[in-house]
Design a protein around this motif. Structure first.
Motif, PDB file in Angstrom:
ATOM      1  N   ILE A  16      49.962  29.263  35.034  1.00 36.52           N
ATOM      2  CA  ILE A  16      48.590  28.782  33.884  1.00 36.52           C
ATOM      3  C   ILE A  16      47.569  29.211  33.380  1.00 36.52           C
ATOM      4  N   HIS A  17      47.290  30.699  34.003  1.00 31.08           N
ATOM      5  CA  HIS A  17      46.664  31.096  33.001  1.00 31.08           C
ATOM      6  C   HIS A  17      46.994  32.892  32.526  1.00 31.08           C
ATOM      7  N   GLU A  18      48.307  33.226  32.408  1.00 31.85           N
ATOM      8  CA  GLU A  18      48.719  33.844  32.301  1.00 31.85           C
ATOM      9  C   GLU A  18      48.561  35.495  31.391  1.00 31.85           C
ATOM     10  N   GLU A  19      47.760  34.307  30.200  1.00 32.69           N
ATOM     11  CA  GLU A  19      46.989  35.021  29.565  1.00 32.69           C
ATOM     12  C   GLU A  19      45.337  35.246  30.105  1.00 32.69           C
ATOM     13  N   SER A  20      44.952  34.487  30.904  1.00 30.46           N
ATOM     14  CA  SER A  20      43.281  35.141  30.924  1.00 30.46           C
ATOM     15  C   SER A  20      43.038  35.665  32.197  1.00 30.46           C
ATOM     16  N   LEU A  21      43.933  36.112  33.054  1.00 34.76           N
ATOM     17  CA  LEU A  21      43.873  36.718  34.350  1.00 34.76           C
ATOM     18  C   LEU A  21      44.741  38.309  34.983  1.00 34.76           C
ATOM     19  N   GLN A  22      44.197  38.489  35.555  1.00 34.73           N
ATOM     20  CA  GLN A  22      43.693  40.131  35.960  1.00 34.73           C
ATOM     21  C   GLN A  22      45.003  40.092  37.708  1.00 34.73           C
ATOM     22  N   ILE A  23      46.008  40.646  37.841  1.00 37.85           N
ATOM     23  CA  ILE A  23      46.830  40.753  38.797  1.00 37.85           C
ATOM     24  C   ILE A  23      46.443  42.468  39.471  1.00 37.85           C
ATOM     25  N   CYS A  24      46.063  42.401  40.773  1.00 38.51           N
ATOM     26  CA  CYS A  24      45.755  43.140  41.787  1.00 38.51           C
ATOM     27  C   CYS A  24      46.976  44.142  42.374  1.00 38.51           C
ATOM     28  N   TYR A  25      47.525  45.452  41.930  1.00 42.32           N
ATOM     29  CA  TYR A  25      48.199  45.827  41.930  1.00 42.32           C
ATOM     30  C   TYR A  25      48.610  45.712  43.434  1.00 42.32           C
ATOM     31  N   PRO A  26      49.752  44.889  44.275  1.00 43.06           N
ATOM     32  CA  PRO A  26      49.823  45.068  45.850  1.00 43.06           C
ATOM     33  C   PRO A  26      50.172  46.237  46.953  1.00 43.06           C
ATOM     34  N   GLY A  27      49.375  46.096  47.849  1.00 39.35           N
ATOM     35  CA  GLY A  27      48.985  47.480  49.176  1.00 39.35           C
ATOM     36  C   GLY A  27      47.804  46.694  49.197  1.00 39.35           C
ATOM     37  N   PHE A  28      47.180  45.717  48.967  1.00 43.48           N
ATOM     38  CA  PHE A  28      45.874  45.004  49.949  1.00 43.48           C
ATOM     39  C   PHE A  28      47.060  44.045  50.998  1.00 43.48           C
ATOM     40  N   ARG A  29      46.012  44.189  52.164  1.00 47.46           N
ATOM     41  CA  ARG A  29      46.752  43.722  53.878  1.00 47.46           C
ATOM     42  C   ARG A  29      45.892  42.679  53.874  1.00 47.46           C
ATOM     43  N   HIS A  30      45.912  41.436  54.672  1.00 47.66           N
ATOM     44  CA  HIS A  30      44.921  39.976  55.416  1.00 47.66           C
ATOM     45  C   HIS A  30      44.870  40.503  56.779  1.00 47.66           C
ATOM     46  N   TYR A  31      43.269  40.930  56.717  1.00 49.82           N
ATOM     47  CA  TYR A  31      42.707  40.958  57.724  1.00 49.82           C
ATOM     48  C   TYR A  31      42.385  39.808  59.047  1.00 49.82           C
ATOM     49  N   GLY A  32      41.110  38.836  58.382  1.00 45.10           N
ATOM     50  CA  GLY A  32      40.856  38.030  58.203  1.00 45.10           C
ATOM     51  C   GLY A  32      41.949  36.881  58.803  1.00 45.10           C
ATOM     52  N   GLY A  33      41.103  35.725  59.330  1.00 43.13           N
ATOM     53  CA  GLY A  33      41.237  34.603  59.741  1.00 43.13           C
ATOM     54  C   GLY A  33      41.862  33.791  58.795  1.00 43.13           C
ATOM     55  N   GLN A  34      41.074  34.210  57.612  1.00 42.27           N
ATOM     56  CA  GLN A  34      40.766  33.588  56.509  1.00 42.27           C
ATOM     57  C   GLN A  34      42.421  33.870  55.603  1.00 42.27           C
ATOM     58  N   HIS A  35      43.491  33.542  54.932  1.00 38.06           N
ATOM     59  CA  HIS A  35      45.034  34.505  53.990  1.00 38.06           C
ATOM     60  C   HIS A  35      44.542  33.809  52.688  1.00 38.06           C
ATOM     61  N   ALA A  36      43.978  32.398  52.506  1.00 41.78           N
ATOM     62  CA  ALA A  36      43.547  31.840  51.184  1.00 41.78           C
ATOM     63  C   ALA A  36      42.056  31.414  50.851  1.00 41.78           C
ATOM     64  N   PHE A  37      41.600  32.500  50.137  1.00 42.67           N
ATOM     65  CA  PHE A  37      40.179  32.480  49.712  1.00 42.67           C
ATOM     66  C   PHE A  37      40.198  32.147  48.374  1.00 42.67           C
ATOM     67  N   SER A  38      38.593  31.953  47.712  1.00 40.54           N
ATOM     68  CA  SER A  38      38.339  32.505  46.537  1.00 40.54           C
ATOM     69  C   SER A  38      37.292  31.925  46.551  1.00 40.54           C
ATOM     70  N   GLY A  39      36.239  32.439  45.458  1.00 40.15           N
ATOM     71  CA  GLY A  39      34.854  33.024  44.813  1.00 40.15           C
ATOM     72  C   GLY A  39      34.341  33.612  43.546  1.00 40.15           C
ATOM     73  N   PRO A  40      33.429  33.205  43.439  1.00 38.03           N
ATOM     74  CA  PRO A  40      32.515  34.480  43.036  1.00 38.03           C
ATOM     75  C   PRO A  40      32.819  35.686  43.155  1.00 38.03           C
ATOM     76  N   ILE A  41      33.282  36.592  42.506  1.00 36.47           N
ATOM     77  CA  ILE A  41      32.692  37.885  42.528  1.00 36.47           C
ATOM     78  C   ILE A  41      31.231  38.676  42.814  1.00 36.47           C
ATOM     79  N   ALA A  42      30.605  39.464  44.036  1.00 38.89           N
ATOM     80  CA  ALA A  42      29.966  40.317  44.149  1.00 38.89           C
ATOM     81  C   ALA A  42      30.715  41.953  44.633  1.00 38.89           C
TER      82      ALA A  42
END
Length: 164
Positions: A16-42
């Motif tokens: 939907i937002h290809e032009e206004s989206l940044q994608i992290c390079y792979p390499g991060f692993r999930h460790y928390g109990g919530q694998h899908a999450f979103s919110g404003p950045i601090a």
């Protein structure tokens, strides 16, 4: 953010937002109990010293995601179960750690999104050194406070809602 966007997967957001989206390079692993999450950045920038991580997570999270640029260090953990529980108790949605965590089994049981590079049992020093707020850059992405981060099994993306 619309209700539809809050339930979309990162792959759908890309479509939907290809032009206004940044994608992290792979390499991060999930460790928390919530694998899908979103919110404003601090943001936080600190190297092998998690004093400011504690300080930030001790504040009201209000559904935000703490993005920590720990310089990609694999020499010590910047987050453990005590700080992760503090994040849960104070309403943080998640933590992205450009570095290591420890107490992975305990953090995996918590209702918190946590992504990091690896685990390490060594704790960090505590000297109170680092920078709170401001843009941080790693994994090919500029993380700016207030922009929205989405994470799931496919990865991490950042959407500038002002650009959409």
């Amino acid at each position: 953010m619309t209700t539809t966007e809050s339930t979309l997967k990162t792959a759908d957001l890309y479509d939907i937002h290809e032009e206004s989206l940044q994608i992290c390079y792979p390499g991060f692993r999930h460790y928390g109990g919530q694998h899908a999450f979103s919110g404003p950045i601090a943001t936080l920038k600190c190297f092998e010293d998690n004093s400011l991580v504690r300080e930030q997570l001790d504040q009201a999270g209000q559904g935000r995601i703490l993005v920590v640029d720990a310089g990609g260090s694999l020499r010590c953990a910047m987050l453990g179960d005590i700080l992760a529980q503090m994040a849960v108790d104070n309403g943080w949605a998640g933590i992205i750690m450009n570095g290591c965590i420890r107490d992975a089994a305990e953090i995996g049981e918590m209702p918190l999104g946590v992504m990091a590079l690896a685990t390490n049992p060594r704790k960090s020093v505590k000297k109170g050194v680092g920078e709170v707020g401001g843009e941080v850059y790693f994994a090919g992405v500029s993380f700016t406070p207030g922009e929205w981060l989405y994470a799931d099994e496919d990865g991490i993306v950042v959407l500038d809602h002002q650009a959409t």
